[in-house]
Write a protein that holds these residues in place. Structure first.
Motif, PDB file in Angstrom:
ATOM      1  N   ALA A  14      57.025 -10.619 -14.751  1.00  0.00           N
ATOM      2  CA  ALA A  14      56.188  -9.463 -15.044  1.00  0.00           C
ATOM      3  C   ALA A  14      54.811  -9.992 -15.432  1.00  0.00           C
ATOM      4  CB  ALA A  14      56.788  -8.658 -16.183  1.00  0.00           C
ATOM      5  N   MET A  16      50.916  -9.080 -16.578  1.00  0.00           N
ATOM      6  CA  MET A  16      50.116  -8.014 -17.178  1.00  0.00           C
ATOM      7  C   MET A  16      49.011  -7.558 -16.233  1.00  0.00           C
ATOM      8  SD  MET A  16      49.782  -9.361 -21.104  1.00  0.00           S
ATOM      9  CE  MET A  16      48.525  -8.182 -21.460  1.00  0.00           C
ATOM     10  N   TYR A  24      52.755  -3.558 -15.866  1.00  0.00           N
ATOM     11  CA  TYR A  24      52.973  -4.913 -15.366  1.00  0.00           C
ATOM     12  C   TYR A  24      53.047  -4.897 -13.847  1.00  0.00           C
ATOM     13  CZ  TYR A  24      54.353  -6.001 -20.141  1.00  0.00           C
ATOM     14  OH  TYR A  24      54.362  -6.168 -21.495  1.00  0.00           O
ATOM     15  N   LYS A  55      58.546  -4.133 -18.946  1.00  0.00           N
ATOM     16  CA  LYS A  55      58.471  -5.553 -18.574  1.00  0.00           C
ATOM     17  C   LYS A  55      59.765  -6.050 -17.930  1.00  0.00           C
ATOM     18  CE  LYS A  55      57.481 -10.103 -20.446  1.00  0.00           C
ATOM     19  NZ  LYS A  55      57.139 -10.879 -21.627  1.00  0.00           N
TER      20      LYS A  55
END
Length: 79
Positions: A14, A16, A24, A55
């Motif tokens: 994942a 950001m 994500y 996530k």
């Protein structure tokens, strides 16, 4: 999140979108074990047009896409 799959390792990740964003990108990679415990990355991907706000879901989805990449690209290429 990494796991063995058909003699390789597949990894979901994942990434950001932005430090202040709760979303994500889905990412992942396919790795191959080498000699003396080494591991080499074969391919890596990041789906920038597909984001999720959980996530763990992004990691799981990346893991599934990495398995598809291995099945559809690497195994078909060997045959």
């Amino acid at each position: 999140m990494m796991q063995p799959y058909k003699g390789y390792f597949v990894k979901g990740s994942a990434l950001m979108v932005h430090p202040v964003s709760p979303d994500y990108f889905v990412g992942g990679s396919v790795l191959v074990p080498g000699r003396s415990g080494s591991v080499a990355e074969i391919t890596r991907f990041q789906l920038q047009r597909f984001t999720v706000s959980i996530k763990e879901l992004a990691e799981w989805f990346g893991l599934e896409v990495a398995q598809i990449v291995l099945d559809e690209y690497l195994y078909k290429r060997q045959n």
